[in-house]
Motif scaffolding. Structure first.
Motif, PDB file in Angstrom:
ATOM      1  N   PHE A  13       0.812  -1.215   0.000  1.00 27.90           N
ATOM      2  CA  PHE A  13       0.000   0.000   0.000  1.00 27.90           C
ATOM      3  C   PHE A  13       0.847   1.267   0.000  1.00 27.90           C
ATOM      4  O   PHE A  13       0.421   2.289  -0.552  1.00 27.90           O
ATOM      5  N   LEU A  14       2.035   1.237   0.584  1.00 27.37           N
ATOM      6  CA  LEU A  14       2.915   2.401   0.502  1.00 27.37           C
ATOM      7  C   LEU A  14       3.485   2.562  -0.903  1.00 27.37           C
ATOM      8  O   LEU A  14       3.740   3.679  -1.363  1.00 27.37           O
ATOM      9  N   GLN A  15       3.672   1.456  -1.587  1.00 26.40           N
ATOM     10  CA  GLN A  15       4.231   1.476  -2.933  1.00 26.40           C
ATOM     11  C   GLN A  15       3.201   1.857  -3.990  1.00 26.40           C
ATOM     12  O   GLN A  15       3.544   2.397  -5.041  1.00 26.40           O
ATOM     13  N   LEU A  16       1.944   1.600  -3.733  1.00 32.21           N
ATOM     14  CA  LEU A  16       0.891   1.745  -4.736  1.00 32.21           C
ATOM     15  C   LEU A  16       0.825   3.124  -5.399  1.00 32.21           C
ATOM     16  O   LEU A  16       0.762   3.201  -6.636  1.00 32.21           O
ATOM     17  N   PRO A  17       0.854   4.249  -4.657  1.00 34.56           N
ATOM     18  CA  PRO A  17       0.785   5.549  -5.339  1.00 34.56           C
ATOM     19  C   PRO A  17       2.015   5.879  -6.188  1.00 34.56           C
ATOM     20  O   PRO A  17       1.958   6.761  -7.036  1.00 34.56           O
ATOM     21  N   LEU A  18       3.115   5.173  -5.968  1.00 38.40           N
ATOM     22  CA  LEU A  18       4.350   5.455  -6.699  1.00 38.40           C
ATOM     23  C   LEU A  18       4.710   4.366  -7.697  1.00 38.40           C
ATOM     24  O   LEU A  18       5.783   4.409  -8.300  1.00 38.40           O
ATOM     25  N   ALA A  19       3.850   3.398  -7.887  1.00 35.62           N
ATOM     26  CA  ALA A  19       4.182   2.223  -8.695  1.00 35.62           C
ATOM     27  C   ALA A  19       4.515   2.579 -10.142  1.00 35.62           C
ATOM     28  O   ALA A  19       5.495   2.068 -10.700  1.00 35.62           O
ATOM     29  N   LEU A  20       3.748   3.441 -10.766  1.00 38.65           N
ATOM     30  CA  LEU A  20       4.015   3.792 -12.164  1.00 38.65           C
ATOM     31  C   LEU A  20       5.325   4.547 -12.311  1.00 38.65           C
ATOM     32  O   LEU A  20       6.100   4.299 -13.241  1.00 38.65           O
ATOM     33  N   GLN A  21       5.592   5.462 -11.382  1.00 38.38           N
ATOM     34  CA  GLN A  21       6.833   6.223 -11.433  1.00 38.38           C
ATOM     35  C   GLN A  21       8.030   5.301 -11.212  1.00 38.38           C
ATOM     36  O   GLN A  21       9.056   5.423 -11.881  1.00 38.38           O
TER      37      GLN A  21
END
Length: 92
Positions: free
Chosen positions: A36-44
């Motif tokens: 969940f911490l990785q999710l907002p930055l996954a595409l970047q």
């Protein structure tokens, strides 16, 4: 001020806040927190990995990752909204 740009930034910020809340409510589940911490930055992070720069950022903390990747994402989202606002106001 771009209304669409602000809305895109608000949506992304709410998504980040929701992921933080879910991650830190899962006490003891470290894999779930990581996801969940990785999710907002996954595409970047996928883009950085595709460029071969992931080894440079391997020891970065979550705060550093959000500062390095999340803040520019907010600026890019605002710019995209500003461009959309500019095009829609010219058609009127």
């Amino acid at each position: 001020m771009s209304r669409i740009g602000k809305m895109l930034c608000i949506i992304y910020a709410l998504f980040m806040i929701a992921c933080f809340a879910i991650a830190y409510s899962a006490e003891g589940d470290f894999k779930g927190q990581y996801v969940f911490l990785q999710l907002p930055l996954a595409l970047q992070m996928a883009g950085i990995d595709a460029m071969g720069l992931s080894s440079e950022l391997q020891n970065l903390s979550w705060i550093g990752a959000y500062a390095l990747l999340g803040l520019p994402t907010l600026m890019i989202l605002y710019f995209v909204g500003w461009m959309i606002d500019g095009r829609s106001s010219k058609k009127i």
